[in-house]
Write a protein that holds these residues in place. Structure first.
Motif, PDB file in Angstrom:
ATOM      1  N   LEU A  49      -6.759 -13.298 -15.454  1.00 33.41           N
ATOM      2  CA  LEU A  49      -6.723 -13.259 -13.930  1.00 33.41           C
ATOM      3  C   LEU A  49      -7.851 -13.057 -13.455  1.00 33.41           C
ATOM      4  O   LEU A  49      -8.927 -12.746 -14.259  1.00 33.41           O
ATOM      5  N   GLU A  50      -8.176 -13.147 -12.170  1.00 32.11           N
ATOM      6  CA  GLU A  50      -9.622 -13.021 -11.555  1.00 32.11           C
ATOM      7  C   GLU A  50      -9.683 -12.017 -10.337  1.00 32.11           C
ATOM      8  O   GLU A  50      -8.507 -12.134  -9.853  1.00 32.11           O
ATOM      9  N   MET A  51     -10.457 -11.362 -10.387  1.00 28.18           N
ATOM     10  CA  MET A  51     -10.600 -10.539  -9.031  1.00 28.18           C
ATOM     11  C   MET A  51     -11.917 -10.125  -8.501  1.00 28.18           C
ATOM     12  O   MET A  51     -13.152 -10.563  -9.041  1.00 28.18           O
ATOM     13  N   ARG A  52     -12.102  -9.616  -7.356  1.00 30.80           N
ATOM     14  CA  ARG A  52     -13.589  -9.307  -6.685  1.00 30.80           C
ATOM     15  C   ARG A  52     -13.918  -8.113  -7.849  1.00 30.80           C
ATOM     16  O   ARG A  52     -13.216  -7.180  -8.163  1.00 30.80           O
ATOM     17  N   ASP A  53     -15.352  -8.253  -7.897  1.00 31.87           N
ATOM     18  CA  ASP A  53     -15.821  -7.139  -8.449  1.00 31.87           C
ATOM     19  C   ASP A  53     -15.661  -5.690  -8.054  1.00 31.87           C
ATOM     20  O   ASP A  53     -15.590  -4.679  -8.657  1.00 31.87           O
ATOM     21  N   ASN A  54     -15.481  -5.429  -6.712  1.00 33.17           N
ATOM     22  CA  ASN A  54     -15.005  -4.380  -6.077  1.00 33.17           C
ATOM     23  C   ASN A  54     -13.585  -3.895  -5.925  1.00 33.17           C
ATOM     24  O   ASN A  54     -13.344  -2.982  -5.328  1.00 33.17           O
ATOM     25  N   ASN A  55     -12.827  -4.750  -6.707  1.00 28.26           N
ATOM     26  CA  ASN A  55     -11.360  -4.394  -6.465  1.00 28.26           C
ATOM     27  C   ASN A  55     -11.094  -3.228  -7.313  1.00 28.26           C
ATOM     28  O   ASN A  55     -11.318  -3.069  -8.431  1.00 28.26           O
ATOM     29  N   THR A  56     -10.347  -2.315  -6.495  1.00 27.43           N
ATOM     30  CA  THR A  56     -10.025  -1.045  -7.183  1.00 27.43           C
ATOM     31  C   THR A  56      -9.048  -1.043  -7.993  1.00 27.43           C
ATOM     32  O   THR A  56      -8.671  -0.321  -9.148  1.00 27.43           O
ATOM     33  N   PRO A  91       0.843  -1.161  -0.069  1.00 29.69           N
ATOM     34  CA  PRO A  91      -0.061   0.262   0.113  1.00 29.69           C
ATOM     35  C   PRO A  91       1.043   1.263  -0.122  1.00 29.69           C
ATOM     36  O   PRO A  91       0.428   2.282  -0.503  1.00 29.69           O
ATOM     37  N   ALA A  92       2.196   1.349   0.613  1.00 27.22           N
ATOM     38  CA  ALA A  92       2.906   2.556   0.586  1.00 27.22           C
ATOM     39  C   ALA A  92       3.469   2.812  -0.561  1.00 27.22           C
ATOM     40  O   ALA A  92       4.017   4.018  -1.027  1.00 27.22           O
ATOM     41  N   HIS A  93       3.380   1.990  -1.784  1.00 30.98           N
ATOM     42  CA  HIS A  93       4.037   2.087  -3.111  1.00 30.98           C
ATOM     43  C   HIS A  93       2.854   2.039  -4.202  1.00 30.98           C
ATOM     44  O   HIS A  93       3.146   2.131  -5.400  1.00 30.98           O
ATOM     45  N   ARG A  94       1.646   2.214  -3.907  1.00 34.62           N
ATOM     46  CA  ARG A  94       0.461   2.287  -4.703  1.00 34.62           C
ATOM     47  C   ARG A  94       0.235   3.361  -5.421  1.00 34.62           C
ATOM     48  O   ARG A  94       0.858   4.580  -5.072  1.00 34.62           O
ATOM     49  N   SER A  95      -0.159   3.673  -6.595  1.00 37.22           N
ATOM     50  CA  SER A  95      -0.380   4.467  -7.448  1.00 37.22           C
ATOM     51  C   SER A  95       1.123   5.162  -7.825  1.00 37.22           C
ATOM     52  O   SER A  95       0.998   6.612  -8.051  1.00 37.22           O
ATOM     53  N   LYS A  96       2.067   4.453  -8.023  1.00 37.43           N
ATOM     54  CA  LYS A  96       3.446   4.981  -8.301  1.00 37.43           C
ATOM     55  C   LYS A  96       4.030   4.145  -9.692  1.00 37.43           C
ATOM     56  O   LYS A  96       4.941   4.301 -10.114  1.00 37.43           O
ATOM     57  N   GLY A  97       2.918   3.473 -10.463  1.00 36.57           N
ATOM     58  CA  GLY A  97       3.250   2.703 -11.434  1.00 36.57           C
ATOM     59  C   GLY A  97       3.895   1.338 -11.354  1.00 36.57           C
ATOM     60  O   GLY A  97       4.408   0.812 -12.244  1.00 36.57           O
ATOM     61  N   ILE A  98       4.238   0.723 -10.032  1.00 38.06           N
ATOM     62  CA  ILE A  98       4.580  -0.217  -9.574  1.00 38.06           C
ATOM     63  C   ILE A  98       3.902  -1.476  -9.957  1.00 38.06           C
ATOM     64  O   ILE A  98       4.159  -2.304 -10.637  1.00 38.06           O
ATOM     65  N   GLY A  99       2.313  -1.253 -10.005  1.00 39.37           N
ATOM     66  CA  GLY A  99       1.587  -2.531 -10.474  1.00 39.37           C
ATOM     67  C   GLY A  99       1.773  -2.618 -12.000  1.00 39.37           C
ATOM     68  O   GLY A  99       1.724  -3.646 -12.514  1.00 39.37           O
ATOM     69  N   SER A 100       1.661  -1.355 -12.700  1.00 38.84           N
ATOM     70  CA  SER A 100       1.894  -1.592 -14.295  1.00 38.84           C
ATOM     71  C   SER A 100       3.137  -2.015 -14.490  1.00 38.84           C
ATOM     72  O   SER A 100       3.202  -3.121 -15.484  1.00 38.84           O
ATOM     73  N   ALA A 101       4.341  -1.987 -13.787  1.00 39.24           N
ATOM     74  CA  ALA A 101       5.492  -2.477 -14.210  1.00 39.24           C
ATOM     75  C   ALA A 101       5.483  -3.917 -13.709  1.00 39.24           C
ATOM     76  O   ALA A 101       6.290  -4.668 -14.612  1.00 39.24           O
ATOM     77  N   TYR A 131      -6.105  -2.774 -14.646  1.00 37.10           N
ATOM     78  CA  TYR A 131      -5.938  -4.093 -15.551  1.00 37.10           C
ATOM     79  C   TYR A 131      -6.734  -3.687 -16.924  1.00 37.10           C
ATOM     80  O   TYR A 131      -6.252  -3.963 -17.925  1.00 37.10           O
ATOM     81  N   GLU A 132      -7.717  -2.799 -16.988  1.00 35.82           N
ATOM     82  CA  GLU A 132      -8.349  -2.594 -18.258  1.00 35.82           C
ATOM     83  C   GLU A 132      -7.470  -1.655 -18.912  1.00 35.82           C
ATOM     84  O   GLU A 132      -7.113  -1.763 -20.342  1.00 35.82           O
ATOM     85  N   THR A 187     -13.696 -12.554 -14.395  1.00 34.11           N
ATOM     86  CA  THR A 187     -12.378 -12.959 -14.877  1.00 34.11           C
ATOM     87  C   THR A 187     -12.006 -12.135 -16.049  1.00 34.11           C
ATOM     88  O   THR A 187     -12.820 -11.715 -16.950  1.00 34.11           O
ATOM     89  N   PHE A 188     -10.923 -11.882 -16.359  1.00 34.30           N
ATOM     90  CA  PHE A 188     -10.127 -11.022 -17.028  1.00 34.30           C
ATOM     91  C   PHE A 188      -9.298 -11.852 -18.082  1.00 34.30           C
ATOM     92  O   PHE A 188      -8.354 -12.646 -17.510  1.00 34.30           O
ATOM     93  N   ALA A 189      -9.114 -11.390 -19.316  1.00 33.56           N
ATOM     94  CA  ALA A 189      -8.253 -12.117 -19.999  1.00 33.56           C
ATOM     95  C   ALA A 189      -7.437 -10.706 -20.832  1.00 33.56           C
ATOM     96  O   ALA A 189      -8.248  -9.820 -21.385  1.00 33.56           O
ATOM     97  N   LYS A 190      -6.082 -11.183 -21.700  1.00 34.29           N
ATOM     98  CA  LYS A 190      -5.346 -10.313 -22.379  1.00 34.29           C
ATOM     99  C   LYS A 190      -4.605 -11.009 -23.442  1.00 34.29           C
ATOM    100  O   LYS A 190      -3.907 -12.252 -22.814  1.00 34.29           O
ATOM    101  N   THR A 191      -4.939 -10.734 -24.482  1.00 29.59           N
ATOM    102  CA  THR A 191      -4.120 -11.369 -25.688  1.00 29.59           C
ATOM    103  C   THR A 191      -2.738 -11.009 -25.619  1.00 29.59           C
ATOM    104  O   THR A 191      -2.552  -9.520 -25.829  1.00 29.59           O
TER     105      THR A 191
END
Length: 152
Positions: free
Chosen positions: A107-114, A78-88, A119-120, A146-150
């Motif tokens: 990948l799969e996630m809860r419908d309320n996952n921020t 959480p201390a490193h969120r919104s800094k591009g770490i997840g994208s990288a 991902y989109e 459930t999400f998918a990406k080609t």
């Protein structure tokens, strides 16, 4: 590897909301990593693979099967969120999946996952829904998406 498991467990405990019970225990993680074609990635606050002993800001656990990769777990401290770490971290997963021969990643996630917007933004598309899949500590239920990406 045990040091990395400790790191992943620490990140998971900090990152996953205990209300949903999504964090795995050490045994689940170890058992998963003992399975063929399952791997993990660590990332530091600069978006790189951290040197041994350095602090990680996030991790991903993935599994490759028959031309497809699945993100089993992904978390950013959480201390490193919104800094591009997840994208990288996800881009690292994409490259690793392509190297292993994957044409798609899921990948799969809860419908309320921020993290949904992340991902989109990276090209994942919702392809399925599991009604009332997750149950919170207070008994409320929420769908899984459930999400998918080609990749290729």
């Amino acid at each position: 590897m045990n040091d990395d498991i400790d790191t992943i467990m620490t990140l998971m405990e900090a990152s996953f909301d205990p209300v949903w019970g999504e964090a795995w225990n050490r045994r689940q993680l170890s058992d998963s990593l003992s399975m063929p074609h399952t791997q993990y990635s660590l990332i530091d606050a600069g978006g790189n693979c951290p040197p041994v002993g350095d602090k990680a800001a996030g991790f991903a656990l993935t599994k490759y099967v028959a031309g497809e990769e699945e993100v089993l777990l992904i978390a950013v401290d959480p201390a490193h969120r919104s800094k591009g770490i997840g994208s990288a971290l996800l881009r690292q997963c994409f490259q690793s999946a392509i190297t292993r021969g994957a044409e798609r990643i899921f990948l799969e996630m809860r419908d309320n996952n921020t993290a949904r917007s992340l991902y989109e933004r990276l090209g994942f598309e919702a392809i399925g829904r599991r009604k009332d899949y997750y149950t919170s500590a207070n008994g409320s239920r929420i769908d899984a998406i459930t999400f998918a990406k080609t990749l290729l």
